[in-house]
Design a protein around this motif. Structure first.
Motif, PDB file in Angstrom:
ATOM      1  N   GLY A 168       0.827  -1.195   0.000  1.00 28.84           N
ATOM      2  CA  GLY A 168       0.000   0.000   0.000  1.00 28.84           C
ATOM      3  C   GLY A 168       0.863   1.246   0.000  1.00 28.84           C
ATOM      4  N   ARG A 169       0.252   2.346   0.374  1.00 21.72           N
ATOM      5  CA  ARG A 169       0.936   3.642   0.405  1.00 21.72           C
ATOM      6  C   ARG A 169       0.673   4.297   1.751  1.00 21.72           C
ATOM      7  NH1 ARG A 169      -0.053   9.154  -0.507  1.00 21.72           N
ATOM      8  NH2 ARG A 169       1.640  10.266  -1.615  1.00 21.72           N
ATOM      9  N   CYS A 170       1.705   4.916   2.324  1.00 23.37           N
ATOM     10  CA  CYS A 170       1.576   5.636   3.584  1.00 23.37           C
ATOM     11  C   CYS A 170       2.033   7.072   3.406  1.00 23.37           C
ATOM     12  CB  CYS A 170       2.442   4.995   4.673  1.00 23.37           C
ATOM     13  SG  CYS A 170       1.681   3.597   5.498  1.00 23.37           S
ATOM     14  N   SER A 171       1.265   7.990   3.939  1.00 20.53           N
ATOM     15  CA  SER A 171       1.706   9.377   4.029  1.00 20.53           C
ATOM     16  C   SER A 171       1.879   9.733   5.495  1.00 20.53           C
ATOM     17  CB  SER A 171       0.702  10.325   3.366  1.00 20.53           C
ATOM     18  OG  SER A 171      -0.554  10.237   4.007  1.00 20.53           O
ATOM     19  N   MET A 172       2.645  10.780   5.742  1.00 21.43           N
ATOM     20  CA  MET A 172       2.903  11.170   7.116  1.00 21.43           C
ATOM     21  C   MET A 172       3.047  12.676   7.222  1.00 21.43           C
ATOM     22  SD  MET A 172       6.820   9.732   7.311  1.00 21.43           S
ATOM     23  CE  MET A 172       7.035  10.183   9.013  1.00 21.43           C
ATOM     24  N   ASP A 173       2.597  13.197   8.335  1.00 24.27           N
ATOM     25  CA  ASP A 173       2.772  14.605   8.682  1.00 24.27           C
ATOM     26  C   ASP A 173       2.752  14.672  10.199  1.00 24.27           C
ATOM     27  OD1 ASP A 173       2.806  17.325   9.048  1.00 24.27           O
ATOM     28  OD2 ASP A 173       1.285  17.753   7.523  1.00 24.27           O
ATOM     29  N   VAL A 174       3.927  14.640  10.795  1.00 24.83           N
ATOM     30  CA  VAL A 174       4.079  14.561  12.248  1.00 24.83           C
ATOM     31  C   VAL A 174       4.923  15.730  12.730  1.00 24.83           C
ATOM     32  CG1 VAL A 174       4.871  13.171  14.191  1.00 24.83           C
ATOM     33  CG2 VAL A 174       3.920  12.040  12.177  1.00 24.83           C
ATOM     34  N   THR A 175       4.478  16.391  13.770  1.00 27.01           N
ATOM     35  CA  THR A 175       5.182  17.538  14.343  1.00 27.01           C
ATOM     36  C   THR A 175       5.413  17.312  15.828  1.00 27.01           C
ATOM     37  OG1 THR A 175       4.173  19.067  12.752  1.00 27.01           O
ATOM     38  CG2 THR A 175       5.088  20.027  14.751  1.00 27.01           C
ATOM     39  N   ALA A 176       6.601  17.667  16.290  1.00 25.58           N
ATOM     40  CA  ALA A 176       6.925  17.616  17.716  1.00 25.58           C
ATOM     41  C   ALA A 176       7.510  18.959  18.134  1.00 25.58           C
ATOM     42  CB  ALA A 176       7.921  16.497  18.008  1.00 25.58           C
ATOM     43  N   THR A 177       7.002  19.522  19.235  1.00 28.52           N
ATOM     44  CA  THR A 177       7.500  20.807  19.733  1.00 28.52           C
ATOM     45  C   THR A 177       7.671  20.732  21.242  1.00 28.52           C
ATOM     46  OG1 THR A 177       5.236  21.663  19.885  1.00 28.52           O
ATOM     47  CG2 THR A 177       6.485  22.180  17.880  1.00 28.52           C
ATOM     48  N   LEU A 178       8.648  21.466  21.739  1.00 33.49           N
ATOM     49  CA  LEU A 178       8.945  21.507  23.164  1.00 33.49           C
ATOM     50  C   LEU A 178       8.391  22.788  23.785  1.00 33.49           C
ATOM     51  CD1 LEU A 178      10.589  20.605  25.747  1.00 33.49           C
ATOM     52  CD2 LEU A 178      12.455  22.021  24.828  1.00 33.49           C
ATOM     53  N   ASN A 179       7.715  22.632  24.911  1.00 32.29           N
ATOM     54  CA  ASN A 179       7.373  23.758  25.770  1.00 32.29           C
ATOM     55  C   ASN A 179       8.488  23.857  26.798  1.00 32.29           C
ATOM     56  OD1 ASN A 179       6.401  25.351  27.964  1.00 32.29           O
ATOM     57  ND2 ASN A 179       4.303  25.012  27.278  1.00 32.29           N
ATOM     58  N   ALA A 180       9.381  24.833  26.631  1.00 31.18           N
ATOM     59  CA  ALA A 180      10.580  24.901  27.456  1.00 31.18           C
ATOM     60  C   ALA A 180      10.248  25.123  28.932  1.00 31.18           C
ATOM     61  CB  ALA A 180      11.497  26.016  26.954  1.00 31.18           C
ATOM     62  N   SER A 181       9.162  25.822  29.230  1.00 26.41           N
ATOM     63  CA  SER A 181       8.849  26.123  30.626  1.00 26.41           C
ATOM     64  C   SER A 181       8.351  24.896  31.378  1.00 26.41           C
ATOM     65  CB  SER A 181       7.816  27.245  30.708  1.00 26.41           C
ATOM     66  OG  SER A 181       6.601  26.859  30.084  1.00 26.41           O
ATOM     67  N   THR A 182       7.646  24.004  30.670  1.00 22.27           N
ATOM     68  CA  THR A 182       7.116  22.807  31.325  1.00 22.27           C
ATOM     69  C   THR A 182       7.951  21.567  31.037  1.00 22.27           C
ATOM     70  OG1 THR A 182       5.668  22.303  29.443  1.00 22.27           O
ATOM     71  CG2 THR A 182       4.778  23.722  31.197  1.00 22.27           C
ATOM     72  N   ARG A 183       8.907  21.666  30.097  1.00 18.25           N
ATOM     73  CA  ARG A 183       9.750  20.538  29.684  1.00 18.25           C
ATOM     74  C   ARG A 183       8.919  19.424  29.060  1.00 18.25           C
ATOM     75  NH1 ARG A 183      13.857  22.888  28.958  1.00 18.25           N
ATOM     76  NH2 ARG A 183      15.048  20.964  28.939  1.00 18.25           N
ATOM     77  N   VAL A 184       7.817  19.776  28.420  1.00 20.12           N
ATOM     78  CA  VAL A 184       6.933  18.797  27.796  1.00 20.12           C
ATOM     79  C   VAL A 184       7.043  18.910  26.280  1.00 20.12           C
ATOM     80  CG1 VAL A 184       4.528  18.145  27.396  1.00 20.12           C
ATOM     81  CG2 VAL A 184       5.306  18.697  29.710  1.00 20.12           C
ATOM     82  N   VAL A 185       7.249  17.769  25.615  1.00 18.80           N
ATOM     83  CA  VAL A 185       7.230  17.703  24.161  1.00 18.80           C
ATOM     84  C   VAL A 185       5.845  17.232  23.728  1.00 18.80           C
ATOM     85  CG1 VAL A 185       8.183  16.591  22.106  1.00 18.80           C
ATOM     86  CG2 VAL A 185       9.699  17.239  23.985  1.00 18.80           C
ATOM     87  N   SER A 186       5.190  18.020  22.877  1.00 17.21           N
ATOM     88  CA  SER A 186       3.877  17.668  22.350  1.00 17.21           C
ATOM     89  C   SER A 186       4.016  17.201  20.918  1.00 17.21           C
ATOM     90  CB  SER A 186       2.932  18.868  22.414  1.00 17.21           C
ATOM     91  OG  SER A 186       2.728  19.281  23.744  1.00 17.21           O
ATOM     92  N   ILE A 187       3.374  16.096  20.597  1.00 12.25           N
ATOM     93  CA  ILE A 187       3.470  15.493  19.275  1.00 12.25           C
ATOM     94  C   ILE A 187       2.064  15.362  18.701  1.00 12.25           C
ATOM     95  CG2 ILE A 187       4.125  13.397  17.994  1.00 12.25           C
ATOM     96  CD1 ILE A 187       6.269  12.994  20.215  1.00 12.25           C
ATOM     97  N   SER A 188       1.931  15.698  17.407  1.00  7.73           N
ATOM     98  CA  SER A 188       0.629  15.598  16.764  1.00  7.73           C
ATOM     99  C   SER A 188       0.820  15.325  15.283  1.00  7.73           C
ATOM    100  CB  SER A 188      -0.176  16.895  16.961  1.00  7.73           C
ATOM    101  OG  SER A 188       0.500  17.988  16.353  1.00  7.73           O
ATOM    102  N   GLY A 189      -0.209  14.809  14.644  1.00  7.73           N
ATOM    103  CA  GLY A 189      -0.179  14.564  13.213  1.00  7.73           C
ATOM    104  C   GLY A 189      -0.736  13.200  12.871  1.00  7.73           C
ATOM    105  N   THR A 190      -0.329  12.695  11.701  1.00 11.21           N
ATOM    106  CA  THR A 190      -0.752  11.362  11.257  1.00 11.21           C
ATOM    107  C   THR A 190       0.434  10.628  10.652  1.00 11.21           C
ATOM    108  OG1 THR A 190      -1.411  12.216   9.076  1.00 11.21           O
ATOM    109  CG2 THR A 190      -3.130  12.073  10.773  1.00 11.21           C
ATOM    110  N   PHE A 191       0.428   9.313  10.797  1.00  7.17           N
ATOM    111  CA  PHE A 191       1.456   8.458  10.216  1.00  7.17           C
ATOM    112  C   PHE A 191       0.762   7.202   9.709  1.00  7.17           C
ATOM    113  CE2 PHE A 191       4.718   5.327   9.857  1.00  7.17           C
ATOM    114  CZ  PHE A 191       5.910   5.993   9.629  1.00  7.17           C
ATOM    115  N   CYS A 192       0.759   7.006   8.394  1.00 12.49           N
ATOM    116  CA  CYS A 192       0.104   5.843   7.794  1.00 12.49           C
ATOM    117  C   CYS A 192      -1.360   5.731   8.206  1.00 12.49           C
ATOM    118  CB  CYS A 192       0.852   4.562   8.137  1.00 12.49           C
ATOM    119  SG  CYS A 192       2.507   4.459   7.443  1.00 12.49           S
TER     120      CYS A 192
END
Length: 203
Positions: A168-192
């Motif tokens: 088959g075919r897979c597309s992806m669009d995934v983003t990860a960003t850090l909130n420096a004040s809370t030290r939390v990395v948030s990830i969102s998007g789609t993968f396959c």
């Protein structure tokens, strides 16, 4: 100085990959054909992210340089674990100040699979071919307290085939960003076709 960057990037990559994990199967995407299991999606995402590490390792700041900056382009072909290859093409800019204990890295590169085989944990082999490639953009900075900013995005698509004849075919669009004040990395998007969401502490 740029070795700690690699450890940071790998940690963020592992977070992004783990966000895809779960039970069940993917999609299929529209026009994508058969499905991949969630476990296969996780392992493939890990493999895609790991493929870029060797290219980034090629740029090392001059030994003994306390402060500086450098930029370079890279083109590299690496073998895949179960046959085929993966091409990496991009550029990177890094800067560092060992006295202030600060550094930054910015890189954009394309990952193109050429009949690139990966053996899954269940023993099957999944082969990837870029459609046309996966583009990765990464920016990060560090300070005395550790990672101070991080932004990663993966976009693109690939065709896949499993040794049982499915594909088959897979597309992806995934983003990860850090909130420096809370030290939390948030990830969102789609993968396959799998929604990717997650929040991870301790970056």
């Amino acid at each position: 100085m740029h070795k700690p960057f690699l450890a940071t990037v790998l940690a963020a990559s592992a977070m992004a990959a783990s966000a895809c994990s779960g039970d069940g199967a993917t999609g299929p995407e529209p026009g994508g054909g058969a499905t991949l299991s969630a476990a296969e999606v996780t392992q493939l995402n890990q493999a895609i992210l790991a493929a870029s590490v060797s290219a980034r390792e090629s740029g090392t700041p001059p030994v003994g340089a306390a402060t500086g900056a450098m930029g370079y382009t890279f083109t590299q072909t690496a073998p895949c674990p179960a046959g085929g290859n993966v091409d990496l093409d991009g550029d990177m800019n890094i800067a560092w100040n060992t006295t202030a204990r600060t550094a930054s890295l910015s890189t954009d590169f394309a990952v193109k699979h050429g009949a690139c085989g990966h053996r899954m944990d269940n023993g099957s082999v999944v082969t990837l071919t870029g459609d046309p490639d996966i583009d990765v953009s990464l920016d990060l900075s560090t300070g005395p307290g550790g990672l101070s900013s991080l932004s990663v995005r993966e976009t693109g698509a690939f065709n896949w085939s499993r040794d049982d004849g499915n594909g088959g075919r897979c597309s992806m669009d995934v983003t990860a960003t850090l909130n420096a004040s809370t030290r939390v990395v948030s990830i969102s998007g789609t993968f396959c076709g799998v929604p990717v969401t997650g929040r991870f502490q301790g970056a």
